[in-house]
Scaffold this active site. Structure first.
Site, PDB file in Angstrom:
ATOM      1  CG  PHE A 135      -2.153  -0.752   1.029  1.00 33.04           C
ATOM      2  CD1 PHE A 135      -3.504  -0.513   0.763  1.00 33.04           C
ATOM      3  CD2 PHE A 135      -1.887  -2.151   1.677  1.00 33.04           C
ATOM      4  CE1 PHE A 135      -4.172  -1.387   0.733  1.00 33.04           C
ATOM      5  CE2 PHE A 135      -3.077  -3.156   1.598  1.00 33.04           C
ATOM      6  CZ  PHE A 135      -4.325  -2.637   1.126  1.00 33.04           C
ATOM      7  CG  ASP A 136       1.446   5.987  -1.944  1.00 37.31           C
ATOM      8  OD1 ASP A 136       2.295   6.025  -1.507  1.00 37.31           O
ATOM      9  OD2 ASP A 136       0.393   6.677  -2.393  1.00 37.31           O
ATOM     10  CG  LEU A 137       0.995   6.982   4.378  1.00 35.70           C
ATOM     11  CD1 LEU A 137      -0.121   6.116   5.279  1.00 35.70           C
ATOM     12  CD2 LEU A 137       2.149   7.087   5.333  1.00 35.70           C
ATOM     13  CG  ASP A 138       1.741  10.624   1.254  1.00 36.17           C
ATOM     14  OD1 ASP A 138       1.518  10.495   2.500  1.00 36.17           O
ATOM     15  OD2 ASP A 138       2.759  11.207   1.027  1.00 36.17           O
TER      16      ASP A 138
END
Length: 456
Positions: free
Chosen positions: A7-10
């Site tokens: 997963f990317d965060l932003d």
């Protein structure tokens, strides 16, 4: 089937945009720039900061480094606290982490990413968290490090989830599929143009997609089938026990609990009690946030089958008895004093006397007492044998009550005999088991109140 979700965060897990854009605005203002419009600032959400300041502001590397330093001063002081989770992200992670390995792969500084995950209470879902440490200038570098930290799993089992083209392109570079989170900060068509294999318009559709890719939906169906089977089996157990105790004096309203408290349940008591607690959770707290509170595992279902078999086919008395070949038996020609020594050593108050493998009588301390009284204290010496006390060995000669039951006698019947007070206000002291319940047959087993009731 996907087993690893990156997963990317932003813009994917958290809406970090407000904190990022505010910090970019601050950095640019400190460097003499006039205030920028929101559309311009939103471009900074997702990509590596060095790329963003160079590409969007035309800065060289040295100037961009100064801007990044100013940005981080502001972001660490205030910006990272403006990073709420997207609605239902916690639910998605909770569900997915039960069947897959989750990782955060972000271009954000790793320590900042961990702080946000901790603030939002979702760090617990991730096995690996990888961010930029100054040596990973592109998303491909971040994803590559994440894969190595995960032990280099088969790329066919990995998928990257992000909201910008950088996430999709980094995934392609590393040979893994990607899901574009269209609810994030991507421009229209950006994710499709970058080549995302899947597009999720919102978190709900992302959850459905992840669940489908992980195979969790199929496992959910299996769990539902197991749950229904468990409840069906439990109902059969309840019905059998209701019949069993229908005409008995009960201490508890629940037939299952009545059975658990009954000594007869000893071989399956723990398993049934666990199943009872599981069933109560399923019946009274079936769901939490739309998910089952508990789903019985296959070993639990198997244990309940075992309980049902036990209940439907009640155990025999001989199953609880000391088997005939292990019973301390004596013969007519054995010395009385030696037998008494053995009884004292083993804590026995009575032992069966056998002759030619047939029941001959019961020898007890009472036998000796009556013999001595009859002979005024004389007649007992080291050579006195059991057969010399024959007149005091017969069952009917004893103060204690003894009974014989056949080999197919049910445990519950034997239990009732021990519980019932009989002649001379005495309970049955010993029950002997022979083939047909006749005294002149070989001894197959012996039961005492301790074996059945747990008491002397």
């Amino acid at each position: 089937m996907k087993k690893y979700f990156l997963f990317d965060l932003d813009g994917t897990l958290c809406d970090t945009g407000p904190g990022i854009t505010e910090s970019v605005q601050y950095a640019l203002a400190e460097m003499g720039w006039r205030p920028q419009k929101e559309d311009f600032l939103r471009q900074f959400v997702g990509p590596p900061l060095m790329n963003s300041f160079r590409d969007f502001c035309g800065m060289d590397e040295s100037t961009a480094a100064k801007a990044i330093k100013l940005y981080r001063e502001r972001y660490n002081a205030a910006g990272l606290y403006k990073s709420p989770l997207y609605p239902n992200i916690d639910r998605l992670l909770s569900r997915l982490s039960s069947c897959a390995t989750l990782c955060v792969a972000t271009s954000k500084r790793e320590e900042g990413a961990r702080k946000i995950l901790g603030l939002r209470g979702i760090e617990k879902y991730f096995t690996v968290v990888v961010g930029d440490d100054g040596t990973r200038p592109t998303k491909a570098h971040v994803i590559d490090k994440a894969l190595r930290d995960l032990g280099d799993p088969p790329i066919s089992e990995v998928v990257m989830i992000g909201d910008r083209s950088y996430d999709i392109e980094g995934a392609k570079y590393c040979g893994i599929e990607s899901i574009g989170a269209a609810y994030g900060y991507a421009r229209p068509g950006e994710l499709e143009s970058a080549g995302a294999e899947y597009i999720a318009e919102d978190v709900a559709s992302l959850e459905r997609l992840c669940v489908a890719l992980s195979g969790a939906k199929e496992r959910d169906r299996e769990g539902q089938d197991r749950s229904q089977l468990f409840l069906d089996l439990y109902k059969q157990v309840e019905d059998e026990l209701e019949d069993k105790f229908r005409n008995s004096r009960r201490h508890y309203s629940s037939a299952v609990y009545e059975f658990i408290k009954d000594y007869e349940s000893a071989p399956v008591r723990d398993k049934l009690d666990i199943c009872r607690h599981i069933r109560n959770l399923m019946a009274h707290s079936a769901n939490m946030d739309g998910e089952p509170v508990v789903v019985p595992s296959q070993p639990v279902v198997d244990a309940l089958r075992e309980v049902l078999d036990f209940v439907k086919k009640p155990p025999l008395a001989i199953d609880y008895a000391t088997r005939g070949d292990r019973v301390l038996k004596v013969g007519p020609n054995q010395k009385v004093l030696r037998v008494m020594e053995l009884m004292e050593k083993n804590g026995y108050s009575h032992v069966p006397v056998m002759k030619d493998d047939r029941f001959y009588g019961v020898f007890s301390s009472g036998s000796v007492m009556r013999y001595l009284l009859k002979n005024r204290g004389r007649g007992l010496n080291p050579d006195t044998t059991i057969k010399e006390l024959r007149g005091y060995l017969a069952v009917e000669e004893h103060v204690e009550n003894y009974e014989f039951v056949p080999a197919d006698a049910a445990y519950i019947y034997v239990r009732s005999r021990f519980e019932q007070v009989r002649a001379r206000n005495k309970r049955v002291s010993v029950i002997f088991i022979t083939r047909d319940g006749k005294p002149d047959q070989p001894l197959l087993g012996m039961l005492t109140p301790w074996d059945v009731l747990g008491e002397n």
